[in-house]
Design a protein around this motif. Structure first.
Motif: not given
Length: 329
Positions: A231-246, A267-273
């Motif tokens: 929420a504190s990041e201005e102009g946020l356009e792309l988030v890259v989480p490097l794990s399934e949990e993230n 995103g990263f992951g192969d789970s149903d979620d």
């Protein structure tokens, strides 16, 4: 003399009766064994599996291991094998990897598929004769462990794929937020990050990469901490989480902040979620290591060794990129 002869006669009769009883017992035994053999030969492979394969690892890799086990189960009938998963129930009830190996030895498993998450020295599981049980490892590679095969990700290739997808998704702000976890001395993670950063800095120096380590603080859960940071990041356009949990945390945070459709998630992951968030278009693209395929390949290597005496020492896991424009095809 007559009394003496009657004693001999009684002895002979008793001996004859004992001999008849023994012969009859042997005859019944032969009949039982032949009947048992016929019954066994008529049993279907599904009702009595010939091989027992264990999938083991620590609780925090439970989701990943269950996907691997599903892949192994997909092909288990081809090998007349049963597949079982053993992990700790939670962090509080964690089972050391060596104890899981010892349990495999106790069960005399025919093969073990193990997720190695640390660098602790381990003794391979053995059968009752002291012969090593065939071991396939995934996760971290331990060069001193007597493993049959290691099935792993080419992390340099994964870094290259991730960099290329970032370049294709980046918006006007040219700012990328990468979500990391506390990786410690994880060389695989370092390889992926070094490749990713080198490609972007060399080919697109205008792109700014900022990393956020997702942690739990005294007054915040991981969910609260991540929501506050995003929420504190201005102009946020792309988030890259490097794990399934993230990836799951990022999707939940973007949804809770009403940023779905405004902020892209690679995103990263192969789970149903993870797949569910991708199908809902909250996750824009999904990079997944095909974990069920890892389970299938592990079974192939195990039974290549069991049946033919050899196996591949290193096998590359398949990497798949799901994109929204291809999701309907």
């Amino acid at each position: 003399m007559l009394h003496f002869n009657s004693k001999i006669l009684n002895t002979l009769v008793k001996s004859l009766l004992i001999a008849i009883i023994l012969i009859f017992a042997v005859f019944l035994g032969i009949q039982f064994l032949s009947l048992k053999s016929v019954v066994n030969s008529q049993e279907s492979p599904a009702s009595s599996r010939g091989y027992n394969i264990l999938v083991v690892g620590k609780s925090d890799n439970g989701t990943y291991l269950n996907q691997v086990a599903k892949g192994a189960m997909d092909v288990s009938e081809n090998y007349n094998a049963a597949v079982e998963v053993y992990t700790g129930k939670s962090k509080a009830q964690e089972i050391p990897m060596q104890s899981l190996f010892d349990y495999a030895s106790y069960l005399c498993a025919d093969g073990v598929i193990a997720y190695i998450s640390g660098n602790e020295p381990l003794q391979v599981p053995v059968n009752r004769n002291g012969t090593p049980i065939p071991l396939i490892t995934i996760g971290n590679y331990l060069p001193n462990l007597q493993q049959l095969s290691f099935i792993g990700v080419n992390f340099s290739e994964l870094g290259k794929i991730t960099a290329n997808e970032i370049i294709s998704l980046i918006g006007k702000s040219k700012k990328v937020i990468i979500l990391t976890s506390a990786q410690g001395n994880n060389s695989s993670y370092s390889t992926m990050m070094n490749t990713l950063i080198n490609i972007i800095s060399n080919e697109h120096p205008e792109i700014i990469i900022k990393t956020i380590t997702v942690i739990s603080e005294t007054n915040f859960s991981k969910e609260d901490y991540l929501r506050q940071r995003l929420a504190s990041e201005e102009g946020l356009e792309l988030v890259v989480p490097l794990s399934e949990e993230n990836t799951i945390l990022a999707a939940q945070s973007v949804r809770d902040l009403n940023l779905s459709g405004k902020v892209k998630i690679l995103g990263f992951g192969d789970s149903d979620d993870c797949h569910s968030y991708f199908e809902k278009n909250i996750v824009t693209e999904l990079i997944s290591v095909k974990t069920r395929n890892i389970g299938q390949k592990a079974m192939e290597e195990l039974f290549e060794y069991i049946n033919n005496g050899y196996a591949n020492s290193y096998v590359s896991a398949e990497i798949e990129v799901l994109r929204q424009e291809a999701s309907g095809s």
